[in-house]
Design a protein around this motif. Sequence first.
Motif, PDB file in Angstrom:
ATOM      1  N   SER A  41       0.817  -1.216   0.000  1.00  0.00           N
ATOM      2  CA  SER A  41       0.000   0.000   0.000  1.00  0.00           C
ATOM      3  C   SER A  41       0.853   1.270   0.000  1.00  0.00           C
ATOM      4  O   SER A  41       2.055   1.234   0.246  1.00  0.00           O
ATOM      5  CB  SER A  41      -0.935   0.005   1.211  1.00  0.00           C
ATOM      6  OG  SER A  41      -0.164   0.008   2.407  1.00  0.00           O
ATOM      7  N   TYR A  42       0.181   2.370  -0.307  1.00  0.00           N
ATOM      8  CA  TYR A  42       0.777   3.713  -0.304  1.00  0.00           C
ATOM      9  C   TYR A  42      -0.119   4.606   0.542  1.00  0.00           C
ATOM     10  O   TYR A  42      -1.292   4.786   0.212  1.00  0.00           O
ATOM     11  CB  TYR A  42       0.853   4.238  -1.739  1.00  0.00           C
ATOM     12  CG  TYR A  42       1.310   5.670  -1.882  1.00  0.00           C
ATOM     13  CD1 TYR A  42       2.646   6.007  -1.795  1.00  0.00           C
ATOM     14  CD2 TYR A  42       0.385   6.690  -2.131  1.00  0.00           C
ATOM     15  CE1 TYR A  42       3.066   7.323  -1.941  1.00  0.00           C
ATOM     16  CE2 TYR A  42       0.787   8.012  -2.294  1.00  0.00           C
ATOM     17  CZ  TYR A  42       2.136   8.319  -2.191  1.00  0.00           C
ATOM     18  OH  TYR A  42       2.541   9.637  -2.346  1.00  0.00           O
ATOM     19  N   LYS A  43       0.416   5.126   1.620  1.00  0.00           N
ATOM     20  CA  LYS A  43      -0.362   5.972   2.534  1.00  0.00           C
ATOM     21  C   LYS A  43      -1.717   5.345   2.859  1.00  0.00           C
ATOM     22  O   LYS A  43      -2.760   6.004   2.800  1.00  0.00           O
ATOM     23  CB  LYS A  43      -0.526   7.377   1.953  1.00  0.00           C
ATOM     24  CG  LYS A  43       0.847   8.045   1.741  1.00  0.00           C
ATOM     25  CD  LYS A  43       0.766   9.491   1.307  1.00  0.00           C
ATOM     26  CE  LYS A  43       2.181  10.062   1.119  1.00  0.00           C
ATOM     27  NZ  LYS A  43       2.197  11.400   0.549  1.00  0.00           N
ATOM     28  N   GLY A  44      -1.678   4.050   3.132  1.00  0.00           N
ATOM     29  CA  GLY A  44      -2.880   3.350   3.570  1.00  0.00           C
ATOM     30  C   GLY A  44      -3.795   2.863   2.460  1.00  0.00           C
ATOM     31  O   GLY A  44      -4.792   2.193   2.724  1.00  0.00           O
ATOM     32  N   ARG A  45      -3.484   3.191   1.210  1.00  0.00           N
ATOM     33  CA  ARG A  45      -4.346   2.754   0.096  1.00  0.00           C
ATOM     34  C   ARG A  45      -3.663   1.626  -0.667  1.00  0.00           C
ATOM     35  O   ARG A  45      -2.473   1.714  -1.008  1.00  0.00           O
ATOM     36  CB  ARG A  45      -4.625   3.923  -0.846  1.00  0.00           C
ATOM     37  CG  ARG A  45      -5.388   5.040  -0.137  1.00  0.00           C
ATOM     38  CD  ARG A  45      -5.326   6.307  -0.933  1.00  0.00           C
ATOM     39  NE  ARG A  45      -6.197   6.240  -2.111  1.00  0.00           N
ATOM     40  CZ  ARG A  45      -6.200   7.170  -3.073  1.00  0.00           C
ATOM     41  NH1 ARG A  45      -5.384   8.190  -3.008  1.00  0.00           N
ATOM     42  NH2 ARG A  45      -7.019   7.046  -4.097  1.00  0.00           N
ATOM     43  N   ALA A  46      -4.424   0.585  -0.955  1.00  0.00           N
ATOM     44  CA  ALA A  46      -3.870  -0.578  -1.655  1.00  0.00           C
ATOM     45  C   ALA A  46      -3.327  -0.161  -3.021  1.00  0.00           C
ATOM     46  O   ALA A  46      -3.989   0.590  -3.755  1.00  0.00           O
ATOM     47  CB  ALA A  46      -4.939  -1.649  -1.831  1.00  0.00           C
ATOM     48  N   LEU A  47      -2.144  -0.640  -3.359  1.00  0.00           N
ATOM     49  CA  LEU A  47      -1.614  -0.374  -4.700  1.00  0.00           C
ATOM     50  C   LEU A  47      -2.536  -1.058  -5.708  1.00  0.00           C
ATOM     51  O   LEU A  47      -3.040  -2.152  -5.469  1.00  0.00           O
ATOM     52  CB  LEU A  47      -0.182  -0.874  -4.819  1.00  0.00           C
ATOM     53  CG  LEU A  47       0.805  -0.198  -3.851  1.00  0.00           C
ATOM     54  CD1 LEU A  47       2.241  -0.621  -4.147  1.00  0.00           C
ATOM     55  CD2 LEU A  47       0.675   1.318  -3.913  1.00  0.00           C
ATOM     56  N   GLY A  48      -2.737  -0.383  -6.822  1.00  0.00           N
ATOM     57  CA  GLY A  48      -3.674  -0.892  -7.824  1.00  0.00           C
ATOM     58  C   GLY A  48      -5.039  -0.223  -7.731  1.00  0.00           C
ATOM     59  O   GLY A  48      -5.872  -0.408  -8.614  1.00  0.00           O
ATOM     60  N   THR A  49      -5.256   0.566  -6.655  1.00  0.00           N
ATOM     61  CA  THR A  49      -6.568   1.222  -6.503  1.00  0.00           C
ATOM     62  C   THR A  49      -6.462   2.739  -6.536  1.00  0.00           C
ATOM     63  O   THR A  49      -7.443   3.442  -6.341  1.00  0.00           O
ATOM     64  CB  THR A  49      -7.242   0.848  -5.163  1.00  0.00           C
ATOM     65  OG1 THR A  49      -6.458   1.396  -4.086  1.00  0.00           O
ATOM     66  CG2 THR A  49      -7.360  -0.656  -5.000  1.00  0.00           C
ATOM     67  N   ILE A  50      -5.255   3.258  -6.767  1.00  0.00           N
ATOM     68  CA  ILE A  50      -5.058   4.709  -6.705  1.00  0.00           C
ATOM     69  C   ILE A  50      -5.258   5.331  -8.095  1.00  0.00           C
ATOM     70  O   ILE A  50      -5.916   6.352  -8.251  1.00  0.00           O
ATOM     71  CB  ILE A  50      -3.660   5.038  -6.134  1.00  0.00           C
ATOM     72  CG1 ILE A  50      -3.537   4.424  -4.725  1.00  0.00           C
ATOM     73  CG2 ILE A  50      -3.427   6.549  -6.086  1.00  0.00           C
ATOM     74  CD1 ILE A  50      -2.129   4.369  -4.173  1.00  0.00           C
ATOM     75  N   GLY A  51      -4.713   4.690  -9.103  1.00  0.00           N
ATOM     76  CA  GLY A  51      -4.926   5.131 -10.483  1.00  0.00           C
ATOM     77  C   GLY A  51      -6.306   4.694 -10.974  1.00  0.00           C
ATOM     78  O   GLY A  51      -7.108   4.130 -10.224  1.00  0.00           O
ATOM     79  N   ASP A  52      -6.562   4.921 -12.277  1.00  0.00           N
ATOM     80  CA  ASP A  52      -7.868   4.526 -12.825  1.00  0.00           C
ATOM     81  C   ASP A  52      -7.989   3.011 -12.911  1.00  0.00           C
ATOM     82  O   ASP A  52      -9.046   2.460 -12.622  1.00  0.00           O
ATOM     83  CB  ASP A  52      -8.032   5.145 -14.217  1.00  0.00           C
ATOM     84  CG  ASP A  52      -8.031   6.661 -14.121  1.00  0.00           C
ATOM     85  OD1 ASP A  52      -9.107   7.217 -13.851  1.00  0.00           O
ATOM     86  OD2 ASP A  52      -6.945   7.277 -14.262  1.00  0.00           O
ATOM     87  N   TYR A  53      -6.890   2.356 -13.314  1.00  0.00           N
ATOM     88  CA  TYR A  53      -6.906   0.896 -13.453  1.00  0.00           C
ATOM     89  C   TYR A  53      -5.662   0.303 -12.794  1.00  0.00           C
ATOM     90  O   TYR A  53      -4.572   0.849 -12.926  1.00  0.00           O
ATOM     91  CB  TYR A  53      -6.928   0.497 -14.939  1.00  0.00           C
ATOM     92  CG  TYR A  53      -8.014   1.215 -15.710  1.00  0.00           C
ATOM     93  CD1 TYR A  53      -9.360   0.992 -15.416  1.00  0.00           C
ATOM     94  CD2 TYR A  53      -7.694   2.147 -16.693  1.00  0.00           C
ATOM     95  CE1 TYR A  53     -10.353   1.683 -16.086  1.00  0.00           C
ATOM     96  CE2 TYR A  53      -8.689   2.838 -17.381  1.00  0.00           C
ATOM     97  CZ  TYR A  53     -10.020   2.611 -17.065  1.00  0.00           C
ATOM     98  OH  TYR A  53     -11.003   3.298 -17.724  1.00  0.00           O
ATOM     99  N   GLY A  54      -5.852  -0.809 -12.110  1.00  0.00           N
ATOM    100  CA  GLY A  54      -4.726  -1.483 -11.462  1.00  0.00           C
ATOM    101  C   GLY A  54      -4.672  -2.928 -11.916  1.00  0.00           C
ATOM    102  O   GLY A  54      -5.716  -3.562 -12.109  1.00  0.00           O
ATOM    103  N   CYS A  55      -3.454  -3.451 -12.092  1.00  0.00           N
ATOM    104  CA  CYS A  55      -3.300  -4.800 -12.626  1.00  0.00           C
ATOM    105  C   CYS A  55      -2.449  -5.644 -11.691  1.00  0.00           C
ATOM    106  O   CYS A  55      -1.293  -5.288 -11.406  1.00  0.00           O
ATOM    107  CB  CYS A  55      -2.651  -4.731 -14.006  1.00  0.00           C
ATOM    108  SG  CYS A  55      -3.562  -3.655 -15.130  1.00  0.00           S
ATOM    109  N   TYR A  56      -3.009  -6.750 -11.231  1.00  0.00           N
ATOM    110  CA  TYR A  56      -2.310  -7.680 -10.345  1.00  0.00           C
ATOM    111  C   TYR A  56      -1.895  -8.916 -11.138  1.00  0.00           C
ATOM    112  O   TYR A  56      -2.582  -9.304 -12.089  1.00  0.00           O
ATOM    113  CB  TYR A  56      -3.241  -8.156  -9.221  1.00  0.00           C
ATOM    114  CG  TYR A  56      -3.417  -7.209  -8.050  1.00  0.00           C
ATOM    115  CD1 TYR A  56      -2.613  -6.086  -7.863  1.00  0.00           C
ATOM    116  CD2 TYR A  56      -4.403  -7.474  -7.097  1.00  0.00           C
ATOM    117  CE1 TYR A  56      -2.790  -5.257  -6.762  1.00  0.00           C
ATOM    118  CE2 TYR A  56      -4.587  -6.643  -5.995  1.00  0.00           C
ATOM    119  CZ  TYR A  56      -3.787  -5.537  -5.837  1.00  0.00           C
ATOM    120  OH  TYR A  56      -3.962  -4.727  -4.754  1.00  0.00           O
ATOM    121  N   SER A  57      -0.827  -9.551 -10.693  1.00  0.00           N
ATOM    122  CA  SER A  57      -0.441 -10.845 -11.275  1.00  0.00           C
ATOM    123  C   SER A  57      -0.545 -11.943 -10.224  1.00  0.00           C
ATOM    124  O   SER A  57      -0.102 -11.767  -9.088  1.00  0.00           O
ATOM    125  CB  SER A  57       0.993 -10.819 -11.797  1.00  0.00           C
ATOM    126  OG  SER A  57       1.353 -12.118 -12.257  1.00  0.00           O
TER     127      SER A  57
END
Length: 378
Positions: free
Chosen positions: A160-176
Amino acid sequence: MIPFNVPPYCGREDAYVLEAIHSHKISGDGAFTKKCHAWLQEHTGAAKALLTTSCTHALDMSALLCRLRPGDEVILPSYTFSSTANAFVLAGATPVFVDVRPDTMNIDETLIEDAITDRTRVVCVMHYAGVACEMDAVMDIARRHGLLVVEDAAQAVMASYKGRALGTIGDYGCYSFHESKNYSMGEGGALLLRQDDPRAEIIREKGTNRARFLRGQVDKYTWEDLGSSYLPSELNAAYLYAQLEMADEINAARLHCWALYRQMLAPLAEQGRIDWQTVPEGCAHNAHMFYIKAKDLAERTALTAWLKERGVQAPFHYVPLHSAAAGLRFGRFHGQDRYTTRESERLLRLPMFYGLTDSQVEQAAEAVTEFYKRRRGL
Ligand SMILES: *Cc1c(COP(=O)(O)O)cnc(C)c1O
């Protein structure tokens, strides 16, 4: 031999995969896929999460969602996997590479603005090793210039970044969820949407509104938009769900190994013999990777060989995309390559996986320490 990676396995995968088989419903979007979607939405706060056949495909879907046109430009780092750039090239756009920060190997957010032209549509960041890019700065630039933001968060599940899950801050997030990542379904991934967009499930289902049909919202389904087949089988989703249920435990075990490496190698770092990754303030990482940097390419090559002789597998990582054959053909580098090439040549990854033992970490770290002790005399 201590392998660099062992794909995660928790124990309940067998039972869940059998359950999927016995349900006689192993095509996509069955019970286990729904459980994975619910888990992802709950744990990340994304408005919508969709399992995909890979992170590569989640990136491809993002590029389609961005509605790119030939000649459009996408700003991204060169120090990343081919899929990050490929998605946009397939959608007709031109990748414009900018340099990375040497401390995190992430895109240097202070160089993005200078690379913006009137054709720029998207900034695509990649969170290397599960350590966040400077997302406040990235989002501020995107807002001021009307750009979309895609996060290649392939390595960043549970970070996460400042408490927000990575992949949810921009418009689209991609996990592998490839087996080289922290959580695995063999081959697979997920697309996260900050705001729900009905086009996403249409693109994922061959350009049809089949998802709405399955929910009983329309009485037949038809071709509505561009798309392909981006949904995984229930067998893969069942396998993944067993691991998501254990996510806290897997994450804690990896972080423990990471901290032990850090402790063991601290003397070398303090003496300036090696560099290692920085985890900036506000970033909670997921120990996807433990890497160090040797002085230069020659020293790294010697260290890799030394470790191999001592049974420690320690691979290097990306060859920068802008100097690869396809990168030269499809993209361009904006500004100066101060760090991308030089730092990529110094970087070496040590074994890191769920199930790695303390004594294996110690053995690997001691082998690195021994290398530098011997080398002092050179
Ligand atoms: C692993 C990885 C991918 C590709 O993931 P797949 O699920 O194998 O398609 C893309 N980008 C980055 C940064 C990765 O590490």
